[in-house]
Scaffold this motif. Structure first.
Motif, PDB file in Angstrom:
ATOM      1  N   VAL A 181       1.052  -1.233  -0.009  1.00 31.61           N
ATOM      2  CA  VAL A 181       0.292   0.036   0.197  1.00 31.61           C
ATOM      3  C   VAL A 181       0.965   1.060  -0.043  1.00 31.61           C
ATOM      4  O   VAL A 181       0.576   2.112  -0.636  1.00 31.61           O
ATOM      5  CB  VAL A 181      -0.947  -0.034   1.364  1.00 31.61           C
ATOM      6  CG1 VAL A 181      -1.602   1.475   1.247  1.00 31.61           C
ATOM      7  CG2 VAL A 181      -2.022  -1.393   1.156  1.00 31.61           C
ATOM      8  N   VAL A 182       1.908   1.332   0.786  1.00 32.00           N
ATOM      9  CA  VAL A 182       2.702   2.441   0.881  1.00 32.00           C
ATOM     10  C   VAL A 182       3.493   2.646  -0.458  1.00 32.00           C
ATOM     11  O   VAL A 182       3.640   3.758  -0.835  1.00 32.00           O
ATOM     12  CB  VAL A 182       3.798   2.237   2.020  1.00 32.00           C
ATOM     13  CG1 VAL A 182       4.954   3.286   1.965  1.00 32.00           C
ATOM     14  CG2 VAL A 182       3.242   2.163   3.316  1.00 32.00           C
ATOM     15  N   GLN A 183       3.964   1.716  -1.162  1.00 36.27           N
ATOM     16  CA  GLN A 183       4.606   1.873  -2.397  1.00 36.27           C
ATOM     17  C   GLN A 183       3.787   2.367  -3.604  1.00 36.27           C
ATOM     18  O   GLN A 183       4.199   3.141  -4.149  1.00 36.27           O
ATOM     19  CB  GLN A 183       5.166   0.683  -2.919  1.00 36.27           C
ATOM     20  CG  GLN A 183       6.405  -0.238  -1.937  1.00 36.27           C
ATOM     21  CD  GLN A 183       7.585   0.853  -1.958  1.00 36.27           C
ATOM     22  OE1 GLN A 183       7.766   1.504  -2.863  1.00 36.27           O
ATOM     23  NE2 GLN A 183       8.272   0.963  -0.925  1.00 36.27           N
ATOM     24  N   ARG A 184       2.355   2.082  -3.411  1.00 38.47           N
ATOM     25  CA  ARG A 184       1.578   2.738  -4.356  1.00 38.47           C
ATOM     26  C   ARG A 184       1.258   4.199  -3.822  1.00 38.47           C
ATOM     27  O   ARG A 184       1.033   4.826  -4.690  1.00 38.47           O
ATOM     28  CB  ARG A 184       0.362   1.918  -4.488  1.00 38.47           C
ATOM     29  CG  ARG A 184       0.576   0.524  -5.241  1.00 38.47           C
ATOM     30  CD  ARG A 184      -0.541  -0.591  -4.937  1.00 38.47           C
ATOM     31  NE  ARG A 184      -0.273  -1.586  -5.954  1.00 38.47           N
ATOM     32  CZ  ARG A 184       0.575  -2.591  -5.655  1.00 38.47           C
ATOM     33  NH1 ARG A 184       1.381  -2.547  -4.630  1.00 38.47           N
ATOM     34  NH2 ARG A 184       0.703  -3.794  -6.665  1.00 38.47           N
ATOM     35  N   ILE A 185       0.942   4.640  -2.501  1.00 36.36           N
ATOM     36  CA  ILE A 185       0.689   5.609  -2.290  1.00 36.36           C
ATOM     37  C   ILE A 185       1.744   6.781  -2.468  1.00 36.36           C
ATOM     38  O   ILE A 185       1.691   7.752  -2.863  1.00 36.36           O
ATOM     39  CB  ILE A 185       0.018   5.847  -0.757  1.00 36.36           C
ATOM     40  CG1 ILE A 185      -1.440   4.959  -0.693  1.00 36.36           C
ATOM     41  CG2 ILE A 185       0.014   7.018  -0.467  1.00 36.36           C
ATOM     42  CD1 ILE A 185      -1.726   4.723   0.804  1.00 36.36           C
ATOM     43  N   ILE A 186       2.932   6.190  -2.293  1.00 32.01           N
ATOM     44  CA  ILE A 186       4.000   7.288  -2.262  1.00 32.01           C
ATOM     45  C   ILE A 186       4.246   7.560  -3.599  1.00 32.01           C
ATOM     46  O   ILE A 186       4.756   8.852  -3.744  1.00 32.01           O
ATOM     47  CB  ILE A 186       5.135   6.599  -1.832  1.00 32.01           C
ATOM     48  CG1 ILE A 186       6.424   7.822  -1.418  1.00 32.01           C
ATOM     49  CG2 ILE A 186       5.941   5.798  -2.932  1.00 32.01           C
ATOM     50  CD1 ILE A 186       7.619   7.165  -0.616  1.00 32.01           C
ATOM     51  N   VAL A 187       3.706   6.974  -4.725  1.00 34.78           N
ATOM     52  CA  VAL A 187       3.675   7.559  -6.216  1.00 34.78           C
ATOM     53  C   VAL A 187       3.133   8.665  -6.357  1.00 34.78           C
ATOM     54  O   VAL A 187       3.421   9.688  -6.969  1.00 34.78           O
ATOM     55  CB  VAL A 187       3.482   6.545  -6.834  1.00 34.78           C
ATOM     56  CG1 VAL A 187       3.421   6.909  -8.485  1.00 34.78           C
ATOM     57  CG2 VAL A 187       4.506   5.180  -6.874  1.00 34.78           C
ATOM     58  N   TYR A 188       1.891   8.702  -5.674  1.00 35.39           N
ATOM     59  CA  TYR A 188       0.751   9.950  -5.887  1.00 35.39           C
ATOM     60  C   TYR A 188       1.212  10.817  -4.793  1.00 35.39           C
ATOM     61  O   TYR A 188       0.746  12.196  -5.260  1.00 35.39           O
ATOM     62  CB  TYR A 188      -0.606   9.544  -5.865  1.00 35.39           C
ATOM     63  CG  TYR A 188      -0.964   8.530  -6.787  1.00 35.39           C
ATOM     64  CD1 TYR A 188      -1.408   8.546  -8.122  1.00 35.39           C
ATOM     65  CD2 TYR A 188      -0.719   6.899  -6.564  1.00 35.39           C
ATOM     66  CE1 TYR A 188      -1.449   7.671  -9.381  1.00 35.39           C
ATOM     67  CE2 TYR A 188      -1.066   6.153  -7.678  1.00 35.39           C
ATOM     68  CZ  TYR A 188      -1.570   6.467  -8.782  1.00 35.39           C
ATOM     69  OH  TYR A 188      -1.498   5.516  -9.670  1.00 35.39           O
ATOM     70  N   VAL A 189       1.650  10.580  -3.737  1.00 32.32           N
ATOM     71  CA  VAL A 189       1.773  11.708  -2.746  1.00 32.32           C
ATOM     72  C   VAL A 189       3.230  12.401  -2.894  1.00 32.32           C
ATOM     73  O   VAL A 189       3.250  13.402  -2.329  1.00 32.32           O
ATOM     74  CB  VAL A 189       1.530  10.915  -1.145  1.00 32.32           C
ATOM     75  CG1 VAL A 189       1.782  12.125  -0.157  1.00 32.32           C
ATOM     76  CG2 VAL A 189       0.109  10.379  -1.183  1.00 32.32           C
ATOM     77  N   THR A 190       4.201  11.593  -3.174  1.00 32.32           N
ATOM     78  CA  THR A 190       5.525  12.174  -2.971  1.00 32.32           C
ATOM     79  C   THR A 190       6.331  12.632  -4.416  1.00 32.32           C
ATOM     80  O   THR A 190       6.526  13.477  -4.638  1.00 32.32           O
ATOM     81  CB  THR A 190       6.413  11.317  -2.103  1.00 32.32           C
ATOM     82  OG1 THR A 190       6.055  11.103  -0.962  1.00 32.32           O
ATOM     83  CG2 THR A 190       7.626  11.819  -2.002  1.00 32.32           C
ATOM     84  N   ARG A 191       6.244  11.389  -5.056  1.00 30.13           N
ATOM     85  CA  ARG A 191       7.163  11.436  -6.390  1.00 30.13           C
ATOM     86  C   ARG A 191       6.529  12.169  -7.396  1.00 30.13           C
ATOM     87  O   ARG A 191       7.240  13.077  -7.859  1.00 30.13           O
ATOM     88  CB  ARG A 191       7.294   9.845  -7.036  1.00 30.13           C
ATOM     89  CG  ARG A 191       8.252   8.920  -5.844  1.00 30.13           C
ATOM     90  CD  ARG A 191       8.322   7.646  -6.184  1.00 30.13           C
ATOM     91  NE  ARG A 191       9.061   6.998  -5.359  1.00 30.13           N
ATOM     92  CZ  ARG A 191       9.074   5.747  -5.206  1.00 30.13           C
ATOM     93  NH1 ARG A 191       8.456   4.704  -6.318  1.00 30.13           N
ATOM     94  NH2 ARG A 191       9.652   4.958  -4.372  1.00 30.13           N
ATOM     95  N   ARG A 192       5.226  12.022  -7.643  1.00 30.54           N
ATOM     96  CA  ARG A 192       4.703  12.981  -8.551  1.00 30.54           C
ATOM     97  C   ARG A 192       4.534  14.298  -8.404  1.00 30.54           C
ATOM     98  O   ARG A 192       4.796  15.153  -9.234  1.00 30.54           O
ATOM     99  CB  ARG A 192       3.305  12.479  -8.863  1.00 30.54           C
ATOM    100  CG  ARG A 192       3.211  11.096  -9.678  1.00 30.54           C
ATOM    101  CD  ARG A 192       1.799  10.422 -10.506  1.00 30.54           C
ATOM    102  NE  ARG A 192       2.075   9.287 -11.150  1.00 30.54           N
ATOM    103  CZ  ARG A 192       0.862   8.731 -11.777  1.00 30.54           C
ATOM    104  NH1 ARG A 192      -0.251   9.231 -11.633  1.00 30.54           N
ATOM    105  NH2 ARG A 192       1.036   7.748 -12.585  1.00 30.54           N
ATOM    106  N   PRO A 193       4.113  14.632  -7.137  1.00 28.50           N
ATOM    107  CA  PRO A 193       4.276  16.141  -6.827  1.00 28.50           C
ATOM    108  C   PRO A 193       5.623  16.781  -6.900  1.00 28.50           C
ATOM    109  O   PRO A 193       5.861  17.946  -7.439  1.00 28.50           O
ATOM    110  CB  PRO A 193       3.564  16.093  -5.482  1.00 28.50           C
ATOM    111  CG  PRO A 193       2.766  15.101  -5.096  1.00 28.50           C
ATOM    112  CD  PRO A 193       3.368  13.934  -6.181  1.00 28.50           C
ATOM    113  N   VAL A 194       6.749  16.084  -6.471  1.00 27.50           N
ATOM    114  CA  VAL A 194       7.799  16.676  -6.456  1.00 27.50           C
ATOM    115  C   VAL A 194       8.252  16.835  -7.941  1.00 27.50           C
ATOM    116  O   VAL A 194       8.830  17.800  -8.498  1.00 27.50           O
ATOM    117  CB  VAL A 194       8.910  15.719  -5.520  1.00 27.50           C
ATOM    118  CG1 VAL A 194      10.391  16.259  -6.107  1.00 27.50           C
ATOM    119  CG2 VAL A 194       8.800  15.744  -4.288  1.00 27.50           C
TER     120      VAL A 194
END
Length: 218
Positions: free
Chosen positions: A34-47
């Motif tokens: 779940v964390v690996q999927r959420i971090i794509v939308y919460v961290t990597r894409r915004p940055v």
């Protein structure tokens, strides 16, 4: 695990052990997925969006994003729930409520503070379900924040200071030994292939010169 509910019989204790051995790894796998999927939308894409769209430095954007995400997580899963628990629990003040949130979401779980144990607690079953959802979402949020901070370049450089450095000379010797072994194995294979070809070639009997001369005279 925390709380006052514990197994008393031998069968209950054995079931608890087996259930924990099976359940804990699956829970960790679930949280990691779940964390690996959420971090794509919460961290990597915004940055990446602010870096490409506005031209800001990626490291600066990552640091600001991590700080903002950490502040939002602390507010939503520590400060606000602590204020709610201090109101719903008669014997808890804000510090004790914040202490419960920290001990629970850090997976320490001492069990000295358990919500929903009052005799006059209204909607106790619904309250327990809400606490379960809060703990699950809080664990996911904490893992997302930790993963976000771990991806910062400054922390990666800091972690490299504790890595064990390998000796280059030893690495070169190992590479040379590996190459020598590979070359020797290749030469052995080539020699064996030549031997096989020689063995498979048909035998040709050469005629003697005396027989050739006699045939010509005839």
């Amino acid at each position: 695990g925390y709380g006052h509910t514990v197994p008393l019989s031998d069968g209950g204790k054995a079931f608890c052990i087996i259930y924990s051995v099976i359940g804990i790894p699956f829970t960790l796998l679930f949280l990691t997925a779940v964390v690996q999927r959420i971090i794509v939308y919460v961290t990597r894409r915004p940055v990446l969006y602010f870096h490409i769209r506005w031209g800001f430095s990626k490291q600066v954007v990552a640091i600001i994003h991590a700080i903002v995400l950490g502040f939002i997580t602390v507010s939503c899963f520590f400060l606000i729930p602590a204020a709610i628990f201090s109101v719903l629990e008669d014997d808890w003040n804000f510090l004790e409520s914040f202490y419960f949130c920290f001990i629970s979401l850090s997976t320490i779980g001492l069990g000295d503070y358990v919500p929903g144990e009052g005799y006059n607690q209204k909607f106790r079953e619904l309250y327990k379900i809400g606490i379960t959802c809060y703990l699950l979402l809080g664990l996911i949020a904490m893992l997302v924040v930790l993963e976000t901070f771990c991806e910062l370049q400054e922390l990666k450089k800091f972690r490299k200071l504790f890595y064990v450095k390998k000796d280059k000379e030893e690495d070169q010797v190992r590479i040379m030994e590996h190459d020598q072994l590979s070359f020797s194995s290749i030469s052995d294979q080539a020699a064996s292939m030549k031997d096989d070809q020689k063995a498979n070639e048909p035998f040709v009997t050469s005629q003697s010169p005396t027989s050739n001369d006699s045939s010509l005279n005839n």
